[in-house]
Design a protein around this motif. Structure first.
Motif, PDB file in Angstrom:
ATOM      1  N   ASP A 294     -44.452  67.195  29.003  1.00  0.00           N
ATOM      2  CA  ASP A 294     -43.972  68.583  29.016  1.00  0.00           C
ATOM      3  C   ASP A 294     -43.195  68.907  27.742  1.00  0.00           C
ATOM      4  O   ASP A 294     -43.340  69.994  27.166  1.00  0.00           O
ATOM      5  CB  ASP A 294     -43.085  68.827  30.245  1.00  0.00           C
ATOM      6  CG  ASP A 294     -43.924  69.168  31.469  1.00  0.00           C
ATOM      7  OD1 ASP A 294     -45.159  69.311  31.318  1.00  0.00           O
ATOM      8  OD2 ASP A 294     -43.357  69.279  32.568  1.00  0.00           O
TER       9      ASP A 294
ATOM     10  N   MET B 260     -43.646  67.493  24.922  1.00  0.00           N
ATOM     11  CA  MET B 260     -44.639  67.565  23.847  1.00  0.00           C
ATOM     12  C   MET B 260     -45.284  68.955  23.820  1.00  0.00           C
ATOM     13  O   MET B 260     -45.502  69.544  22.747  1.00  0.00           O
ATOM     14  CB  MET B 260     -45.708  66.486  24.060  1.00  0.00           C
ATOM     15  CG  MET B 260     -46.774  66.452  22.992  1.00  0.00           C
ATOM     16  SD  MET B 260     -46.107  66.126  21.366  1.00  0.00           S
ATOM     17  CE  MET B 260     -45.909  64.365  21.469  1.00  0.00           C
ATOM     18  N   ALA B 261     -45.577  69.485  25.019  1.00  0.00           N
ATOM     19  CA  ALA B 261     -46.169  70.826  25.093  1.00  0.00           C
ATOM     20  C   ALA B 261     -45.225  71.853  24.472  1.00  0.00           C
ATOM     21  O   ALA B 261     -45.656  72.751  23.739  1.00  0.00           O
ATOM     22  CB  ALA B 261     -46.476  71.175  26.546  1.00  0.00           C
ATOM     23  N   LEU B 262     -43.932  71.715  24.755  1.00  0.00           N
ATOM     24  CA  LEU B 262     -42.955  72.662  24.196  1.00  0.00           C
ATOM     25  C   LEU B 262     -42.887  72.536  22.664  1.00  0.00           C
ATOM     26  O   LEU B 262     -42.773  73.545  21.960  1.00  0.00           O
ATOM     27  CB  LEU B 262     -41.575  72.414  24.810  1.00  0.00           C
ATOM     28  CG  LEU B 262     -41.471  72.705  26.317  1.00  0.00           C
ATOM     29  CD1 LEU B 262     -40.074  72.404  26.839  1.00  0.00           C
ATOM     30  CD2 LEU B 262     -41.831  74.163  26.618  1.00  0.00           C
TER      31      LEU B 262
END
Lengths: 225, 299
Positions: free
Chosen positions: A71, A73-75
């Motif tokens: 998560d 990393m997604a941000l």
């Protein structure tokens, strides 16, 4: 913002990259060159966290890549705009929805962003192509749409893999102009390209460093490019 | 996972559902699998509840009655019947006892020998129906007393043949319930396969979404919502069809025996309505599991 320190990447028992160190600071402009298969795309993937280094340390916005969960990393990826060589789109969605995809996945209300989206599409010269589906676009339109999608979240870093690979000289100049404009707004830009003419054209307008991958290592290329 | 996250997965961002291409064979497979399984589950439930009712009825009816048979020569039969009735009236735990009339005994034999059986000319024993009260009687003590005072009396408390019947009915109920569980498991397996196929078919979509910063939960949401709703709709149609099928089965009747009692009764008709939400829950869990596993494999 993005730092690779003595990074190595191995795949299938062989080294693709070895002892690579590079730092993308705010407002910096880098070109990445090298022969096909030299590891340019791999280096770009290490920069936006799609790959983890097998040696060394990679940090995104002062955080070690290995310390990030999925998560987080997604941000982080929302702060990095990526233009792929093959400009991946969702073929079933209209172009405007594709360009707005980073906003959609990050929970923005598209109705509130309609003005910005229209302005951005005008800026990349796609004002009349709102409802076009990606397979209907020309190579140049796809490249500009990919660039628009990469910058719609106002990312801190823009990473582009052969952004002018499928377009004519005039279009490549237009794309370069867009990237230089973004760089002048303070964005860090990293472009992987074979196109030496493009590098020369850029160097006449912006202070750019040229990095070259040779024998799995990253070198600063000569100033005569 | 808390209720908020489940709600977000199902109702969250409607845009999330749009990012995955809408068509594909997985949609039809999920609808069909959920519908067919729900249809079968209705029949398994009907069988389970019917066999449960049967087991309860047999256990209840037969547990409270017994038969006393007077195998005496014709000239002593009346005497011994009176003596046996007198003993039964004095026996604690016996609520009532009465000798069956000739007509009643003839009716019992009618299925085998026909209605016009001349019972008085045959050496048929006299039957006494014994109904016990809530406390029950001591069958061994009663047998002992009857053997001393009514030599021709044989007490049959029905336990000998009641138990296997009740056991059989209970086994049938268990089998039907196991069938329901197996149907649920098979539904989960099929939906997991369909979800995996959909996730594999949309690998490039998932990669693009990851590239632009979509969290795993957002990507899973698009698939979970779609498969959950499909399972709910498919199961709803399957249950409706199954209930119509059960309703069209013949009414329960003595002539038809067990096979005509294979339906729901009263509030039992509400039971199949649980299947669609349960099917949706199974689909939700199966798709979430498949999506998490698939997304975990991607960078």
């Amino acid at each position: 913002m993005i730092t690779l320190e003595n990074v190595g990447y191995s795949y299938g028992g062989g080294d693709l990259l070895s002892d690579v160190s590079v730092k993308l600071s705010p407002g910096s402009f880098h070109f990445l060159t090298g022969p096909s298969g030299s590891g340019k795309t791999t280096l770009l993937k290490l920069c936006y966290g799609a790959l983890l280094p097998t040696r060394g340390r990679a940090t995104l916005f002062n955080t070690d890549l290995r310390a990030l969960d999925r998560d987080q990393m997604a941000l982080m990826r929302r702060r990095i705009g990526v233009v792929h060589q093959d400009c991946r789109f969702l073929d079933h969605l209209p172009l405007a929805d594709n360009i707005a995809l980073p906003l959609t996945v990050s929970g923005h209300n598209l109705a509130d962003e309609a003005g910005n989206l229209t302005e951005l599409m005008q800026w990349v010269g796609l004002a009349g192509r709102f409802d076009a589906l990606p397979p209907e676009l020309s190579g140049g339109e796809r490249q500009r749409a990919a660039l628009a999608r990469a910058v719609i979240m106002s990312p801190d870093v823009i990473i582009a893999d052969e952004p002018t690979g499928n377009v004519d000289w005039e279009m490549s100049q237009r794309l370069l102009h867009l990237l230089i404009e973004l760089n002048r707004m303070g964005r860090a830009v990293l472009i992987a390209t074979h196109d030496l003419a493009l590098i020369r054209a850029a160097k006449s307008q912006v202070q750019a460093r040229v990095l070259r991958i040779s024998n799995h290592k990253l070198q600063l290329a000569g100033a005569d490019l | 996972m808390n209720a908020g996250r489940i709600r977000n997965l199902l109702l969250g961002d409607p845009q999330a559902a749009r990012v995955v291409p809408p068509s594909g064979f997985t949609a039809h497979l999920t609808l069909f699998a959920a519908g067919a399984m729900a249809f079968l589950a209705v029949f398994a439930l009907a069988l389970s509840t019917a066999s449960g009712r049967l087991a309860d009825r047999w256990a209840e009816e037969l547990a409270r009655s017994a038969t006393l048979r007077i195998n005496a020569p014709a000239d002593q039969r009346t005497e011994q019947t009176k003596a046996a009735l007198a003993i039964l009236q004095q026996t604690p735990g016996v609520a009532s006892a009465r000798a069956l009339s000739m007509e009643e005994q003839a009716a019992l034999l009618a299925p085998w020998f026909g209605a016009d059986l001349p019972l008085e000319s045959l050496p048929v024993p006299q039957l006494i129906e014994v109904i016990e009260d809530d406390t029950g009687y001591d069958a061994a003590g009663l047998r002992l007393r009857l053997s001393a005072e009514v030599p021709g009396a044989v007490l049959d408390d029905h336990g000998r043949w009641r138990r296997p019947l009740v056991d059989a009915a209970n086994s049938l109920r268990r089998l039907a319930l196991i069938s329901v569980l197996l149907i649920g498991g098979a539904t989960a397996a099929m939906i997991t396969l369909a979800a995996n196929a959909a996730l594999a078919a949309n690998q490039q979509v998932i990669e693009v979404l990851r590239l632009v910063g979509a969290r795993d939960g957002y990507i899973a949401q698009a698939f979970v919502r779609r498969f959950t709703l499909r399972a709910l709709i498919g199961a709803g149609v399957g249950v409706a069809t199954g209930m119509i099928g059960v309703a069209l089965l013949p009414e329960a009747s003595d002539e038809g025996g067990f096979l005509t009692g294979l339906g729901f009764q009263g509030a039992g008709w509400l039971l199949p309505l649980v299947i669609p939400p349960l099917g949706a829950l199974v689909a939700f869990a199966a798709t979430l599991f498949a999506a998490r596993r698939r997304l975990g494999e991607l960078s």
